[in-house]
Design a protein around this motif. Structure first.
Motif, PDB file in Angstrom:
ATOM      1  N   TYR A 135       0.835  -1.201   0.000  1.00  0.00           N
ATOM      2  CA  TYR A 135       0.000   0.000   0.000  1.00  0.00           C
ATOM      3  C   TYR A 135       0.869   1.251   0.000  1.00  0.00           C
ATOM      4  CZ  TYR A 135      -4.017  -3.000   0.982  1.00  0.00           C
ATOM      5  OH  TYR A 135      -5.003  -3.950   0.895  1.00  0.00           O
ATOM      6  N   VAL A 136       0.224   2.393   0.170  1.00  0.00           N
ATOM      7  CA  VAL A 136       0.902   3.687   0.241  1.00  0.00           C
ATOM      8  C   VAL A 136       0.555   4.317   1.573  1.00  0.00           C
ATOM      9  CG1 VAL A 136       0.927   6.026  -0.713  1.00  0.00           C
ATOM     10  CG2 VAL A 136       1.012   4.060  -2.243  1.00  0.00           C
ATOM     11  N   VAL A 157      -2.048   4.571   6.665  1.00  0.00           N
ATOM     12  CA  VAL A 157      -1.988   3.805   5.424  1.00  0.00           C
ATOM     13  C   VAL A 157      -3.279   4.009   4.630  1.00  0.00           C
ATOM     14  CG1 VAL A 157      -1.767   1.501   4.409  1.00  0.00           C
ATOM     15  CG2 VAL A 157      -0.468   2.088   6.467  1.00  0.00           C
ATOM     16  N   ILE A 158      -3.144   4.359   3.352  1.00  0.00           N
ATOM     17  CA  ILE A 158      -4.306   4.563   2.479  1.00  0.00           C
ATOM     18  C   ILE A 158      -4.633   3.224   1.830  1.00  0.00           C
ATOM     19  CG2 ILE A 158      -5.221   5.827   0.498  1.00  0.00           C
ATOM     20  CD1 ILE A 158      -3.103   7.982   1.070  1.00  0.00           C
ATOM     21  N   THR A 159      -5.727   2.595   2.243  1.00  0.00           N
ATOM     22  CA  THR A 159      -6.079   1.275   1.717  1.00  0.00           C
ATOM     23  C   THR A 159      -7.102   1.327   0.592  1.00  0.00           C
ATOM     24  OG1 THR A 159      -7.770   0.975   3.428  1.00  0.00           O
ATOM     25  CG2 THR A 159      -5.550   0.160   3.921  1.00  0.00           C
ATOM     26  N   HIS A 164     -12.221   2.171  -3.967  1.00  0.00           N
ATOM     27  CA  HIS A 164     -11.382   1.276  -4.769  1.00  0.00           C
ATOM     28  C   HIS A 164     -10.099   0.948  -3.997  1.00  0.00           C
ATOM     29  CE1 HIS A 164     -13.937   1.834  -8.285  1.00  0.00           C
ATOM     30  NE2 HIS A 164     -13.917   3.130  -8.050  1.00  0.00           N
ATOM     31  N   SER A 165      -9.828  -0.330  -3.821  1.00  0.00           N
ATOM     32  CA  SER A 165      -8.637  -0.750  -3.087  1.00  0.00           C
ATOM     33  C   SER A 165      -7.373  -0.237  -3.757  1.00  0.00           C
ATOM     34  CB  SER A 165      -8.581  -2.274  -3.013  1.00  0.00           C
ATOM     35  OG  SER A 165      -7.345  -2.704  -2.461  1.00  0.00           O
ATOM     36  N   THR A 166      -6.412   0.206  -2.961  1.00  0.00           N
ATOM     37  CA  THR A 166      -5.143   0.696  -3.493  1.00  0.00           C
ATOM     38  C   THR A 166      -4.058  -0.372  -3.448  1.00  0.00           C
ATOM     39  OG1 THR A 166      -4.517   1.536  -1.312  1.00  0.00           O
ATOM     40  CG2 THR A 166      -5.653   3.065  -2.787  1.00  0.00           C
ATOM     41  N   ALA A 167      -4.430  -1.605  -3.128  1.00  0.00           N
ATOM     42  CA  ALA A 167      -3.447  -2.689  -3.046  1.00  0.00           C
ATOM     43  C   ALA A 167      -2.668  -2.800  -4.347  1.00  0.00           C
ATOM     44  CB  ALA A 167      -4.147  -4.004  -2.734  1.00  0.00           C
ATOM     45  N   ILE A 190      -8.602   4.748   5.562  1.00  0.00           N
ATOM     46  CA  ILE A 190      -7.331   4.849   6.262  1.00  0.00           C
ATOM     47  C   ILE A 190      -7.203   3.718   7.290  1.00  0.00           C
ATOM     48  CG2 ILE A 190      -5.941   6.268   7.821  1.00  0.00           C
ATOM     49  CD1 ILE A 190      -6.132   7.435   5.023  1.00  0.00           C
ATOM     50  N   LYS A 191      -6.030   3.118   7.340  1.00  0.00           N
ATOM     51  CA  LYS A 191      -5.720   2.166   8.405  1.00  0.00           C
ATOM     52  C   LYS A 191      -4.701   2.810   9.324  1.00  0.00           C
ATOM     53  CE  LYS A 191      -4.161  -2.507   9.474  1.00  0.00           C
ATOM     54  NZ  LYS A 191      -3.614  -3.784   8.959  1.00  0.00           N
TER      55      LYS A 191
END
Length: 489
Positions: A135-136, A157-159, A164-167, A190-191
């Motif tokens: 992730y970013v 962490v931006i998930t 839309h998932s950022t994986a 956000i995580k």
């Protein structure tokens, strides 16, 4: 980031097919592309030879293998192939094989966005990001930006973006999805630690001004200077601020680079040189081979403008790259104390090379070292005096999309109970259970803030509560208070 910018050369001196970027050759100590003001990198203006010392032997077995695979796919794959996609895929594969989050191949708008980050202001949310794992994560929100105002923090962490998932996304792709016109909204998932929440931000134009200064109200001999980034006007802004504060009676200074993600390297060096004796080391850059390039304080950096008054520097985990260069220079070469929490730890250097008009790649080529030769990558700078915000400053954000009421149980309610207590309302036992005592505290808070006294933690109440917490955090700045104490004792 640390950007290395090369001065323009004559076009005739560089073969077009072998040309590296003439207008922009960069060193970067962070992978992110700004979605705020685009100069949150550290730009070092120097010259580089456009030819590498080691040339690839195009007749080698390895290169022949690449050519063979390309030809086989082009001619025998059961569907027609796109030549550009194959070439781009091969380049991306080589760069990705480095397993380095700061090396990246950029094409099309991604490449032009990197070029645009050298100057001007941008419309976005005001946070710097970098690739971490799949992730970013946020390196630092910028003071006064939507990201800062809504409570985003370093290491969030931006998930997902707009659901839309950022994986697997690159920092570049994430940046492009977050950026947008002023007034439009973007929703991030956000995580933070073990909790996950959604937050909707309204994009804005992030101001170019990088320095805020004032005299402390209680101690009129203490001048406060906040540096939000190191961009092109920052040296002049700091110099002007110091002169003005001196005229207003300042005899000492607090320099605040908390939540400062970096900037133009020359600016960091010039400002650092103001506080460091001529001839003292400001930083070092060390490539894979050879001796480090050492940068020292002197008139060529600061123009002869020096600050000899007592100084303290404030840092935190959002202080990255150029901020760390600045803080380390003052700490190690001028014995200036650092106050706050450990900095981010960004110590690698990247070079960006232009392949053609629409593509370029950045690759890690060096480390930057502090004056005493330390490499702070992933370790950060440790403050001389640790000073944290109160515990409620580190609470996770709570989404305002849900209403909580009597008898509900949730970890989010536990967070809101802690916030209620912080603003002077007693919710009873802080355990995540919405008790009658908690309801009474909610009603009291709503009454004090001219809200409908529903006794429920609804959207308006949660928003107001978190606004009050943000204000309370600002009013209880332990690191700042410690710096004032040290300068006035």
């Amino acid at each position: 980031m640390i950007l290395l910018k090369e001065a323009p050369k004559s076009e005739s001196k560089v073969p077009k097919k072998r040309k590296r970027r003439v207008s922009l050759l960069v060193y970067i100590s962070s992978t992110l592309l700004a979605f705020f003001v685009g100069i949150f990198m550290t730009i070092l203006i120097v010259g580089l030879n456009s030819r590498t010392s080691q040339q690839l032997d195009t007749s080698s077995a390895g290169f022949s293998k690449i050519s063979q695979v390309y030809q086989t796919i082009s001619q025998q794959y059961y569907r027609k192939t796109d030549q550009k996609k194959l070439i781009n895929g091969a380049i991306k594969g080589m760069v990705n094989s480095l397993d380095d989050p700061y090396s990246e191949y950029l094409t099309g708008s991604d490449a032009s966005n990197l070029d645009n980050t050298i100057s001007g202001s941008f419309e976005g949310i005001g946070a710097e990001i970098q690739k971490k794992g799949n992730y970013v994560e946020i390196v630092s929100p910028i003071a006064g930006s939507p990201a800062k105002k809504t409570g985003l923090k370093a290491n969030d962490v931006i998930t997902a973006i707009n659901g839309h998932s950022t994986a697997g996304w690159s920092a570049t792709k994430t940046t492009n999805k977050i950026r947008g016109k002023k007034g439009t909204k973007v929703t991030l998932t956000i995580k933070r630690d073990q909790q996950s929440f959604k937050i909707t931000l309204k994009r804005d134009v992030i101001p170019v001004k990088t320095v805020n200064a004032r005299i402390d109200k209680q101690h009129p001999t203490v001048g406060y200077i906040q540096i939000t980034s190191f961009s092109e006007p920052t040296f002049k802004e700091v110099k002007t601020a110091i002169k003005k504060l001196r005229q207003e009676g300042a005899k000492s200074f607090i320099l605040d680079v908390r939540s400062n993600p970096g900037g133009i390297m020359q600016q960091a060096l010039k400002i650092s040189s103001m506080f460091v004796a001529n001839g003292k080391t400001l930083m070092q850059v060390k490539a894979r081979t050879g001796q480090p390039t050492v940068y020292k304080a002197g008139k060529s950096q600061d123009g002869g403008f020096k600050v000899k008054e007592p100084v303290k520097v404030l840092i935190d985990d959002g202080s990255a790259s150029a901020s760390e260069i600045f803080a380390a220079a003052l700490n190690q070469s001028a014995n200036v104390e650092l106050i706050g929490t450990k900095s981010f730890g960004k110590g690698t250097v990247q070079q960006v090379s232009q392949l053609d008009k629409k593509s370029e790649f950045k690759i890690t080529v060096a480390k930057w070292l502090t004056p005493n030769g330390s490499w702070i990558n992933k370790r950060g700078l440790t403050p001389n005096i640790e000073a944290k915000y109160p515990g409620y400053a580190y609470l996770p954000m709570v989404s305002d999309q849900k209403t909580y009421q009597l008898e509900d149980v949730s970890s989010k309610i536990k967070t809101l109970q802690t916030e209620l207590k912080a603003v002077g309302q007693d919710p009873g036992t802080i355990n995540g259970y919405f008790s009658a005592t908690t309801q009474k505290a909610v009603v009291a808070f709503q009454a004090a803030n001219n809200l409908d006294q529903t006794g429920k933690l609804d959207t308006a109440t949660i928003d107001k509560l978190q606004t009050e917490i943000t204000k309370k955090i600002s009013d209880n700045d332990v690191a700042y208070d410690k710096a004032v104490e040290q300068l006035t004792k």
